[in-house]
Each structure stands twice: as C-alpha cells, then as structure tokens.
Design a protein around this motif. Structure first.
Motif, PDB file in Angstrom:
ATOM      1  N   PRO A 192      45.082 -22.824 -46.074  1.00  0.00           N
ATOM      2  CA  PRO A 192      46.187 -23.762 -45.798  1.00  0.00           C
ATOM      3  C   PRO A 192      47.238 -23.196 -44.851  1.00  0.00           C
ATOM      4  N   LEU A 193      47.605 -21.918 -45.015  1.00  0.00           N
ATOM      5  CA  LEU A 193      48.608 -21.315 -44.137  1.00  0.00           C
ATOM      6  C   LEU A 193      48.106 -21.240 -42.703  1.00  0.00           C
ATOM      7  N   VAL A 194      46.857 -20.818 -42.514  1.00  0.00           N
ATOM      8  CA  VAL A 194      46.291 -20.727 -41.163  1.00  0.00           C
ATOM      9  C   VAL A 194      46.219 -22.119 -40.517  1.00  0.00           C
ATOM     10  N   LEU A 195      45.876 -23.130 -41.311  1.00  0.00           N
ATOM     11  CA  LEU A 195      45.810 -24.497 -40.771  1.00  0.00           C
ATOM     12  C   LEU A 195      47.203 -25.015 -40.404  1.00  0.00           C
ATOM     13  N   VAL A 196      48.220 -24.643 -41.191  1.00  0.00           N
ATOM     14  CA  VAL A 196      49.598 -25.032 -40.837  1.00  0.00           C
ATOM     15  C   VAL A 196      49.977 -24.447 -39.483  1.00  0.00           C
ATOM     16  N   LEU A 197      49.675 -23.159 -39.282  1.00  0.00           N
ATOM     17  CA  LEU A 197      49.987 -22.500 -38.001  1.00  0.00           C
ATOM     18  C   LEU A 197      49.187 -23.132 -36.856  1.00  0.00           C
ATOM     19  N   TYR A 198      47.915 -23.422 -37.119  1.00  0.00           N
ATOM     20  CA  TYR A 198      47.049 -23.996 -36.086  1.00  0.00           C
ATOM     21  C   TYR A 198      47.489 -25.418 -35.717  1.00  0.00           C
ATOM     22  N   LEU A 199      47.769 -26.238 -36.720  1.00  0.00           N
ATOM     23  CA  LEU A 199      48.171 -27.625 -36.448  1.00  0.00           C
ATOM     24  C   LEU A 199      49.551 -27.676 -35.794  1.00  0.00           C
ATOM     25  N   ALA A 200      50.469 -26.797 -36.222  1.00  0.00           N
ATOM     26  CA  ALA A 200      51.791 -26.758 -35.592  1.00  0.00           C
ATOM     27  C   ALA A 200      51.661 -26.433 -34.106  1.00  0.00           C
ATOM     28  N   LEU A 201      50.739 -25.517 -33.782  1.00  0.00           N
ATOM     29  CA  LEU A 201      50.509 -25.143 -32.384  1.00  0.00           C
ATOM     30  C   LEU A 201      49.946 -26.308 -31.577  1.00  0.00           C
ATOM     31  N   LEU A 206      42.811 -15.535 -35.953  1.00  0.00           N
ATOM     32  CA  LEU A 206      43.134 -15.848 -37.345  1.00  0.00           C
ATOM     33  C   LEU A 206      42.117 -16.816 -37.950  1.00  0.00           C
ATOM     34  N   LEU A 207      41.746 -17.843 -37.176  1.00  0.00           N
ATOM     35  CA  LEU A 207      40.760 -18.810 -37.653  1.00  0.00           C
ATOM     36  C   LEU A 207      39.413 -18.143 -37.896  1.00  0.00           C
ATOM     37  N   THR A 208      39.020 -17.264 -36.975  1.00  0.00           N
ATOM     38  CA  THR A 208      37.734 -16.568 -37.109  1.00  0.00           C
ATOM     39  C   THR A 208      37.736 -15.644 -38.314  1.00  0.00           C
ATOM     40  N   PHE A 209      38.827 -14.891 -38.500  1.00  0.00           N
ATOM     41  CA  PHE A 209      38.935 -13.987 -39.644  1.00  0.00           C
ATOM     42  C   PHE A 209      38.851 -14.765 -40.956  1.00  0.00           C
ATOM     43  N   THR A 210      39.567 -15.894 -41.019  1.00  0.00           N
ATOM     44  CA  THR A 210      39.561 -16.707 -42.240  1.00  0.00           C
ATOM     45  C   THR A 210      38.171 -17.260 -42.521  1.00  0.00           C
ATOM     46  N   PHE A 211      37.511 -17.753 -41.472  1.00  0.00           N
ATOM     47  CA  PHE A 211      36.163 -18.310 -41.643  1.00  0.00           C
ATOM     48  C   PHE A 211      35.178 -17.233 -42.114  1.00  0.00           C
ATOM     49  N   LEU A 212      35.225 -16.062 -41.489  1.00  0.00           N
ATOM     50  CA  LEU A 212      34.310 -14.979 -41.872  1.00  0.00           C
ATOM     51  C   LEU A 212      34.555 -14.529 -43.305  1.00  0.00           C
ATOM     52  N   SER A 213      35.818 -14.549 -43.748  1.00  0.00           N
ATOM     53  CA  SER A 213      36.138 -14.174 -45.124  1.00  0.00           C
ATOM     54  C   SER A 213      35.491 -15.136 -46.116  1.00  0.00           C
TER      55      SER A 213
END
Length: 393
Positions: free
Chosen positions: A124-133, A85-92
């Motif tokens: 922001p949504l991806v960071l919420v998921l990442y930080l929660a993890l 998810l992080l990679t997809f978001t960054f590439l976008s």
C-alpha cells in the motif's frame, strides 16, 4: 520584519501528527507487556521480553521515520527510483513461497533475523508513492481516463492480484479501497466510484452467501480458511471452543472491560483464552484492561492523525503533496477500520494489526515510514512557503 537566516527542517515538524504517534507507540509498549506477560511467564520466558523487543522496534522505526523525514522528496519523485521500489516489492512477494516463514498457518513473512517482514504491508505505501507520482505529473491534475491512467490501473491490479494469491484477501481488499480513493481524489466521477463500492459490498455479501451455502470441495486448500472466517463472522458463538474461539473470547474481553476496565495487567482473557492477544486482538485487551473510555481515546488519537492528514491534503497548494497526505491518511484509516471491524464481527477476521499498538516490527516500521513521508511533505511545503515569504533556508 526580520527573518531568521537559517531554520533547520526540524523546525517544521508537524507535532499534531508526531505527538499522537509517540503517545500511541508508548501505549503500545505497555499493552504488549501486559498482554504477553502471562503467556511468557507460563513458558518460563522473561515477562518483559516482548515489550523489550517492541521498544527496540519502536526506536528503530523512529530512526527510519527520521530518515524518511529528512530525505529529499525529489528522490521519491524520480521514475527510476519508483520502479526500483516496485520491483523490490514485487520480488519480495514472489519470493515468499521459497524463503517465506509460516506464522499461524500463513506464509506471508520473510525472516530478517531482527524482525519478520511482511511484504504485503509494504505494497500500500509503495502504491501511494507510485500513484501520487503518476496522478500529479508536474503538479498538474491529470484528468481520469483509461488512457491517462492505464498503467497506474494495471500496476495496482497486478499487486492486488499477487497479494490475494498469498492468500491475503483482506490485504487485497484494502489495496482496492485505497486505490479507489486515490483515483476518486484525481477526478474520477463520484457516481462511478459509488457504483463500484456498492458493487464491492454486494459482491462481498453474495460471496458470503455462496461460501456458506454451496459445497466448497472445489476450493484450493489454502483458501479454505475463507469459509471458516465467514462462518465465524455470522455467529462466533455457534462454535465458541472451535472455529469461533478467537472472536468469542474477544467479545468476552470487551464485555469484561466495561467503561472503566479491570485495570492494567488484570485481563482475564489473555490468560490462555484469547490467542494472539498481543497482536491481532490487542485492542480487545485494551478495552478489557483500560475500559471503553480509554479505548475510545486510543481510537481518537489514531483518527486525529488521519483527520490531520486529510486537512493537510485539502489545504495543500501542491497536488503531489495532497496525494501523499490523502494516501497516507487512508492507509492508516483502513488498517484501523479493518482491525476493529473484524474484532467487532462486521467483517471476517483478517490478521491485520492495530496500528502502533500491536506487537511486531513490520507493521510499526512501515506505518512509521508512512508518517515520516507525510511529515516530510509538510515540512518541505512549510520551508517552500517560508522561502517565498522572504526567509532563507
């Protein structure tokens, strides 16, 4: 006491979140129709074309919300999936200069055919998921230290930097506040956070003074819009037909509405006076047509969802779910605060839409998925509690 043998996950939907969401989306479709119909008619297009598109966006977002609700949250807690998810978001974000579509002078969107997707809204949504993890490993609180959270900080700063480069300073600021709240929730000293937020406000004020008082020829051209927006924030009526055209007409719209409004469809400012009447400034049209009382009711519905998510975060017995609730709630709260704050002139114009009301598929889709994940956490938690009490799922 007899327990039912099997209950569908649909049984555990939190209607305190779902019902206000549905009400807001329906109001959004009506307001998109009203705010866009005059310009569409003037352009010899169907007056309901945008409302029909918004309805399609809503139905598609509802399907995606359902998928987000039904997915097993263990998938999102998988490190490999998170890095994907992080990679997809960054590439976008990186691909925007090459494949992005320019709207309103900013190249922040990717044209997917059926909708314009804005990658910075996904961050922001991806960071919420990442930080929660990362902040709730094995459902135990990880004390906040640079050593423990160095990677989380670097990833957050990394995305913040690239969003700011688009340029999207408002989006980067929103990410900064969201990440700060997530870290505060993880045990970061309130004193440290208070100092950081005060520093942020002071820097904002200092930046305003510097931008308005010193020559800005040295500034890259794509960041030149910042000076204009800070000037407009200080006094939109200094140039009501030029730089302050949007904000001054938004003020006129809110003044026209009064307490009870002019009536649905009777806006004056949407008739060529207020650009982006169906997107960034749709809340001003809501006040003009429906009145301040109904507009406050719309705000109440949004903040009711936010308050419900914060309450669930406090009551939850699972740390990971608490982080999801607080992150999703803050994401929604910040978007409303920034949109209304820029409308009222407290902060520079940002281009952020009003959640669930403004026209457009990208924002509605991301926020619907956000609430779908929060509902998923609530439903999963309820099922686990039911199972422990002796029920079968």
């Amino acid at each position: 006491m007899s327990w039912p043998k099997r209950l569908s996950k649909l049984h555990y939907i939190d209607f305190y979140i779902l019902i206000p969401y549905l009400i807001l989306c329906i109001i959004g479709i009506l307001m998109v129709y009203s705010s866009s119909s005059y310009q569409l008619l003037d352009s010899d297009l169907g007056t309901a074309s945008k409302a029909i598109k918004q309805t399609m966006y809503f139905l598609f977002s509802l399907v995606c919300m359902s998928v987000a609700y039904r997915i097993n949250l263990s998938v999102l807690r998988n490190s490999k999936m998170m890095y994907c998810l992080l990679t997809f978001t960054f590439l976008s974000i990186v691909a925007l200069p090459f494949i992005g579509t320019s709207v309103g002078g900013a190249k922040r969107w990717i044209n997917l055919g059926v909708l314009l997707f804005q990658p910075s809204e996904l961050v922001p949504l991806v960071l919420v998921l990442y930080l929660a993890l990362n902040l709730a490993k094995n459902d135990t609180l990880v004390p906040f230290t640079l050593k423990n959270h160095k990677r989380s900080l670097l990833v957050s700063m990394f995305f913040m930097f690239f969003v700011a480069l688009q340029p999207n300073i408002a989006g980067a600021s929103m990410i900064f506040i969201l990440v700060s709240v997530m870290f505060l929730f993880s045990g970061l000293s309130p004193l440290f956070t208070s100092i950081a937020l005060v520093g942020f406000v002071v820097l904002k004020r200092l930046g305003t003074v510097l931008l308005l008082s010193i020559p800005t020829d040295w500034m890259p051209q794509k960041f030149g819009y910042l000076v204009t927006r800070f000037e407009v924030m200080q006094n939109p009526f200094i140039d009501p037909t030029g730089k302050g055209f949007q904000t001054s007409n938004a003020y006129y719209a809110m003044h026209n509405g009064g307490f009870f409004g002019l009536g649905l469809g009777n806006s004056i400012q949407k008739k060529g006076f207020l650009p982006a009447a169906d997107t960034d400034f749709i809340f001003a049209i809501c006040i003009e047509e429906l009145g301040l009382i109904v507009a406050l009711g719309i705000l109440f519905a949004v903040f009711f969802i936010v308050a419900r998510l914060f309450l669930l975060a406090i009551k939850s017995k699972h740390l990971y779910y608490s982080y999801l609730y607080i992150g999703c709630g803050m994401l929604l709260f910040l978007q409303v605060a920034v949109n209304v704050g820029s409308l009222l002139g407290y902060i520079p114009m940002t281009g952020l839409t009003f959640p669930f009301i403004s026209y457009g598929g990208s924002s509605l889709l991301i926020l619907s998925i956000t609430l779908g994940i929060a509902l998923n956490a609530r439903g999963t938690e309820q099922r686990e509690t039911f199972k422990k009490q002796g029920g079968l799922v």
